[in-house]
Design a protein around this motif. Structure first.
Motif, mmCIF file in Angstrom:
data_model
loop_
_atom_site.group_PDB
_atom_site.id
_atom_site.type_symbol
_atom_site.label_atom_id
_atom_site.label_comp_id
_atom_site.label_asym_id
_atom_site.label_seq_id
_atom_site.Cartn_x
_atom_site.Cartn_y
_atom_site.Cartn_z
ATOM 1 N N LYS A 68 37.336 39.610 36.279
ATOM 2 C CA LYS A 68 37.740 38.213 36.156
ATOM 3 C C LYS A 68 36.489 37.356 35.970
ATOM 4 C CE LYS A 68 42.001 38.620 38.619
ATOM 5 N NZ LYS A 68 42.915 38.004 39.551
ATOM 6 N N LYS A 69 36.695 36.141 35.497
ATOM 7 C CA LYS A 69 35.555 35.296 35.158
ATOM 8 C C LYS A 69 34.687 34.951 36.363
ATOM 9 C CE LYS A 69 38.243 32.481 32.599
ATOM 10 N NZ LYS A 69 38.591 31.344 31.732
ATOM 11 N N GLU A 71 34.245 36.848 39.052
ATOM 12 C CA GLU A 71 33.490 38.063 39.380
ATOM 13 C C GLU A 71 32.347 38.274 38.385
ATOM 14 O OE1 GLU A 71 33.769 39.999 42.059
ATOM 15 O OE2 GLU A 71 35.250 38.542 42.747
ATOM 16 N N ARG A 104 33.226 29.085 39.081
ATOM 17 C CA ARG A 104 32.240 30.007 38.521
ATOM 18 C C ARG A 104 30.806 29.569 38.753
ATOM 19 N NH1 ARG A 104 33.469 31.012 32.564
ATOM 20 N NH2 ARG A 104 34.585 29.058 32.547
#
Length: 119
Positions: A68-69, A71, A104
């Motif tokens: 996922k983004k 991670e 993020r």
């Protein structure tokens, strides 16, 4: 000029932050850029105008792993911290580049801190 209000707001925040944030050779600037798909981070010396270290989600070792983004952002932060440690860079100034400090961007920053960078 930009007509997208979200982009205009980000550029306004970026200008406001960059007035104060300046990277030196002793303490370079860790600059983060987040697109819809990828995330990029660079350690920059503004005194000399050069990039000292860089990592992104397009780096082959990170791109090979499907995650996922958030991670992926953690992996980029850890990789950048490892590259900086090899180049004896331990202290940086964090430049969120007008992006809000959550999601993020926050994941990358926390991973870089856990990897040994202090800011």
């Amino acid at each position: 000029m930009l007509s997208n209000q979200r982009a205009v707001g980000r550029l306004r925040r970026k200008r406001r932050v960059r007035k104060k944030v300046w990277g030196t050779d002793a303490r370079p600037r860790l600059c983060v850029f987040r697109s819809l798909k990828h995330i990029y981070a660079q350690v920059i010396s503004d005194e000399r105008g050069i990039t000292l270290a860089a990592a992104s989600s397009l780096t082959p070792e990170i791109k090979a792993v499907k995650a996922k983004k958030t991670e992926t952002a953690r992996a980029v932060g850890a990789l950048l911290a490892r590259i900086c440690k090899e180049k004896n860079i331990t202290q940086v100034v964090f430049d969120r580049n007008g992006f809000l400090y959550h999601g993020r961007v926050k994941a990358l920053a926390e991973a870089a801190r856990q990897g040994g960078l202090s800011f």
